[in-house]
Scaffold this active site. Structure first.
Site, short mmCIF file in Angstrom:
data_model
loop_
_atom_site.label_atom_id
_atom_site.label_comp_id
_atom_site.label_asym_id
_atom_site.label_seq_id
_atom_site.Cartn_x
_atom_site.Cartn_y
_atom_site.Cartn_z
N LEU A 60 0.81 -1.21 0.00
CA LEU A 60 0.00 0.00 0.00
C LEU A 60 0.85 1.26 0.00
O LEU A 60 0.43 2.30 -0.51
CB LEU A 60 -0.92 0.01 1.23
CG LEU A 60 -1.96 -1.10 1.31
CD1 LEU A 60 -2.68 -1.06 2.65
CD2 LEU A 60 -2.96 -0.98 0.17
N GLY A 61 2.02 1.20 0.61
CA GLY A 61 2.88 2.37 0.71
C GLY A 61 3.94 2.15 1.76
O GLY A 61 4.14 1.03 2.25
N GLY A 103 6.95 4.39 4.64
CA GLY A 103 7.54 5.61 5.18
C GLY A 103 8.75 5.25 6.01
O GLY A 103 9.32 4.15 5.89
N PHE A 140 8.96 4.41 9.05
CA PHE A 140 8.78 3.34 10.02
C PHE A 140 8.74 1.97 9.36
O PHE A 140 8.90 0.96 10.02
CB PHE A 140 7.50 3.55 10.81
CG PHE A 140 7.52 4.78 11.68
CD1 PHE A 140 8.42 4.88 12.74
CD2 PHE A 140 6.66 5.84 11.45
CE1 PHE A 140 8.45 6.00 13.54
CE2 PHE A 140 6.69 6.97 12.25
CZ PHE A 140 7.59 7.05 13.29
N SER A 197 7.21 -0.51 5.63
CA SER A 197 6.27 -0.66 4.52
C SER A 197 4.95 -1.23 5.02
O SER A 197 4.90 -1.93 6.03
CB SER A 197 6.86 -1.58 3.45
OG SER A 197 8.05 -1.03 2.93
N LYS A 228 1.74 -3.47 8.79
CA LYS A 228 2.95 -2.64 8.72
C LYS A 228 4.13 -3.47 9.20
O LYS A 228 4.14 -3.97 10.32
CB LYS A 228 2.81 -1.37 9.57
CG LYS A 228 4.06 -0.51 9.55
CD LYS A 228 3.90 0.75 10.40
CE LYS A 228 2.99 1.74 9.70
NZ LYS A 228 3.62 2.38 8.53
N ASP A 287 5.18 12.84 13.10
CA ASP A 287 5.17 12.70 11.64
C ASP A 287 3.79 13.01 11.07
O ASP A 287 3.21 12.20 10.35
CB ASP A 287 5.62 11.29 11.23
CG ASP A 287 5.95 11.20 9.74
OD1 ASP A 287 6.23 12.25 9.14
OD2 ASP A 287 5.91 10.09 9.19
#
Length: 823
Positions: free
Chosen positions: A499-500, A502, A504, A506, A521, A616
């Site tokens: 999905l994306g 950052g 922290f 994937s 996550k 964040d």
């Protein structure tokens, strides 16, 4: 006004005879017994006999027809159940009233309507309202269930006060989860006629108020959550005869209800058909320990424990069966009576003692004894009075309590916490002489228990692993579920649908065996110990709010650390703001997203036991559910990363432009860092583009949007700041409020920034905001994009070890196509 005087749906009298076989009607020649039911025309509601929970007592009630789990909304005979529904009858009597007769033909319940005819019919409407109509005059309703609510307020119903008769339409909680008998908690409109509701304990003590109605904002002043749910329409009516509220749903597809729950809190619940569960939108009071006498006499409330109600030392539960069903109002009773009479003939070891209980919220109804200046004298004053059950000495004040103690709260971390000295029989406190014997016995017992426990653990572990894949979806909402890595790998199809990601880690989409979607996550480069990781995850799991993404479970196997969240079908805010292919969010939706996000951050900063700084805040971390309600993700992960967080900050992609100056320069970080990031995000909600976008779609230099906001505010030309795709369709007062607020949020000095609580109050219209000063940092960014790069490189250089050539790639100016979503 939904029901000014609700009329039966019979336009013509002859039609009445064509409905004799209707499944939603009871006629004079028909009745209900046993398992017979009637169903509303659209199938929304059912009327019949039911037994709640594990009870063997039966009631006539109304429940949802399209929800698998029986959820009642109205009960007729809540105080007088029947034992056998097959021999009981629910029908229209000879005087025209609806009645319930038991097996001996005795009257159990009646509508007691003042009917002038014995010709009536009863109809169950799709709104959940049971109406009794005059068959000879179909427009006349002689009685309806919505005028007599039990614990549930349905759309279309009214809660109010008849000023002439003094009769109040109120909600009354069940006694417990299996017993609809009227409990001790009521929700009713102020009997003095003001536009506010009170929750009242035992018909005597009001412990919560909704605050007065704000007709302009369409909310109660103490229930700001109402503003973020635009699926409801509330209306308030006040005239010489009555004042009341009713509400309706903007979409008939939404199933919602208000409930006065057995735990003493009013709750707004919405049914999620895809997940087959009720979701809580808001509840008041926010914290359970604010409910008056929730745990009863000598019961202590602890919001950090499960269950939250416990008997204090020296006491036991008065009725365990009631506690198990959610009713702790019976409280606790002493294990050993006090030895007060003939104290002179008792030895020191036999006389009553005091147990010091620290960090307690002191009970209500204390008595202050004047002229006592020492703790010892206060103690003796209590011992010399047989009715004295506790005392507290603070400063020069001696407070004593007589009889039962209510509203005790353990681990009370607010101002007013003190030490309570609880009076107990001497035998309830440890005797030093017997300690050695007790220790020996405890060691022997523990050894035997360990052996038995090991065998039990092995058996339970085997059973849990066998049924895990079919059971994890049922565990959603009931606690944090520990998953195995193989289970999550299977659920995400070997982490194939990303999905994306950052700083922290994937995020991958997955699903449970029942097709419930989840987001997984995978944390990267986490060096935290196993025990500390589980502790921190447990803490994050207890944090629940309508504007926070819910943590379902976790995995910790070796180097594999994963978190399992509820899946947000509408994705992240950045895809809606910056993607050319996305549906344009209108201004009302954008404003509600800003309010919801502020509400979630306020909860993290000010309402959690320990302040949680997100670190964040950006559109990628604002996720949207089916109704576009914003939910903040990745909260608590900064604490979870521990020492690795400094690495995350310097490698995190997509954060340039959101980091507060103190986060870059290495100064101590407070909650005001989140305020800065939130302000930068507000600018992007207004403009629909990145603050650091160098070129517009036409190829012109865009510059730095926050500096443009300051100039347009001074020119009083804020309309030009709005996303051009909205074509000027926005509330200019709200737009002006948002722009000013954003400018206050991004002040260089954190002291000058608003708190998130103040931000929320401004957005909700409770505070006015003045024209902000221009921060010095933004004055450096008023000319060209090169100044922007120079500014961030200068801040980075202040860290000492990092030169401009080492500036992370994540700080490069982003184009409108950049998309690094975080779930």
């Amino acid at each position: 006004m939904m029901f000014p005087r609700i009329r039966c749906i019979f336009p013509l009298l002859p039609l009445l005879f064509n409905l004799c076989s209707a499944a939603h009607t009871i006629f004079a020649n028909s009745s209900l017994s046993g398992k017979q039911i009637i169903t509303s025309s659209g199938g929304n509601f059912v009327l019949g006999f039911f037994a709640p929970g594990n009870s063997d007592r039966y009631y006539v009630g109304i429940w949802y027809g399209k929800i698998p789990k029986l959820t009642s909304v109205w009960v007729a005979n809540r105080e007088t159940p029947v034992a056998d529904p097959s021999t009981s009858v629910f029908k229209i009597s000879t005087d025209g009233n609806l009645v319930l007769l038991d097996s001996s033909n005795a009257l159990v319940w009646s509508t007691d309507a003042n009917t002038t005819t014995n010709s009536t019919v009863a109809m169950l409407l799709d709104s959940g309202n049971l109406q009794l109509c005059d068959a000879s005059n179909p427009s006349r309703v002689v009685w309806q269930s919505m005028d007599h609510p039990t614990d549930t307020w349905l759309p279309g119903g009214r809660l109010g006060l008849n000023k002439l008769t003094g009769v109040s339409q109120r909600l009354t909680a069940w006694k417990n989860n299996d017993d609809p008998t009227p409990g001790i908690f009521n929700l009713e409109l102020d009997p003095n006629g003001t536009s506010q509701y009170f929750i009242i304990w035992n018909s005597t003590y009001s412990y919560w108020t909704s605050g007065t109605w704000n007709g302009q904002l369409q909310i109660f002043s103490h229930v700001p959550e109402m503003r973020s749910n635009y699926n409801y329409d509330f209306q308030y009516f006040n005239n010489s005869v009555e004042n009341y509220f009713n509400y309706s749903m903007k979409s008939s597809a939404i199933i919602s209800r208000f409930v006065m729950d057995v735990d003493g809190r009013i709750k707004q619940l919405t049914w999620l058909d895809d997940k087959q569960l009720w979701t809580l939108f808001w509840q008041k009071p926010d914290k359970p320990c604010l409910v008056h006498s929730l745990c009863g006499a000598f019961g202590s409330c602890n919001e950090n424990a499960m269950p939250i109600c416990q008997c204090v030392k020296g006491f036991r539960v008065r009725s365990q069966s009631d506690w198990d069903l959610g009713d702790q109002s019976g409280g606790c009773t002493r294990n050993t009576p006090l030895q007060c009479v003939d104290r002179a003939h008792l030895s020191n070891s036999q006389r009553d003692k005091f147990l010091a209980m620290d960090n307690m919220r002191l009970p209500v109804n204390s008595q202050t004894l004047n002229g006592i200046g020492r703790d010892e004298d206060c103690k003796l004053a209590c011992l010399n009075n047989c009715s004295c059950t506790a005392y507290s000495f603070s400063g020069s004040r001696c407070s004593v309590w007589h009889g039962e103690l209510f509203n005790l709260q353990d681990q009370f971390d607010e101002s007013g916490a003190s030490t309570l000295q609880l009076r107990l029989a001497a035998s309830e406190l440890s005797n030093p002489r017997s300690n050695k014997t007790l220790v020996t016995w405890a060691v022997a017992s523990a050894a035997a228990a360990v052996v038995a426990s090991l065998a039990l653990i092995l058996f339970v572990t085997w059973r849990r692993r066998r049924s895990r894949l079919m059971g994890e979806s049922k565990a959603v909402g009931s606690g944090i579920v520990p998953f195995r890595y193989s289970e999550l790998r299977h659920a995400t199809k070997n982490f194939s649908h990303r999905l994306g990601g950052g700083g922290f880690g994937s995020v991958f989409k997955g699903s449970f065996p029942n097709s419930t979607a989840i987001a997984v996550k995978r944390l990267e480069a986490l060096r935290q110990g196993e025990k500390q990781f589980r502790t921190e995850v447990g803490t994050i799991g207890t944090i629940q709010h309508v504007n926070l993404v819910r943590l379902i479970g976790f995995c910790s196997e070796g180097a594999n650390r994963l978190l399992v969240y509820e899946f947000m079908p509408k994705g992240s805010l950045d895809t809606h703001l910056f993607s050319a292919s996305a549906t344009v969010l209108n201004w009302k939706t954008r404003y509600q997203i800003a309010v919801g996000t502020a509400r979630g951050l306020t909860y993290l900063h000010e309402q959690c036991r320990d302040c949680i700084i997100h670190c964040d805040i950006k559109p990628e971390n604002i996720l949207l559910d089916d109704s576009l309600t914003p939910k903040l993700s990745d909260f608590g992960l900064a604490k979870l990363m521990g020492r690795d967080f400094s690495r995350v900050l310097t490698t995190m992609r997509g954060t340039r432009g959101y980091l507060a100056p103190e986060m870059i320069t290495g100064l101590p970080i407070t909650a005001k860092a989140d305020v800065y990031s939130y302000g930068m995000m507000l600018f992007e909600i207004v403009s629909g583009r990145r603050n650091l976008q160098e070129k517009t779609e036409e190829g012109n230099t865009a510059g730095f949007f926050p500096t443009l906001v300051f100039s347009k505010l001074m020119e009083k030309n804020i309309g030009s700041l709005l996303d051009q795709r909205l074509e000027g369709d926005a509330d200019l007062e709200e737009l002006n409020r948002v722009c000013k607020l954003a400018c206050w949020c991004v002040q260089d000095n954190e002291i000058c920034r608003s708190t998130m609580g103040q931000v929320l109050q401004v957005l909700e219209g409770f505070l006015e905001v003045s024209m902000p000063p221009i921060p010095r940092s933004l004055q450096l960014l008023t000319e060209t994009p090169e100044n922007i790069n120079f500014f961030y490189q200068s801040l980075s250089a202040n860290q000492g070890s990092q030169s401009s050539s080492d500036t992370p790639s994540g700080w490069q100016t982003r184009s409108s196509t950049t998309n690094n979503s975080s779930a």
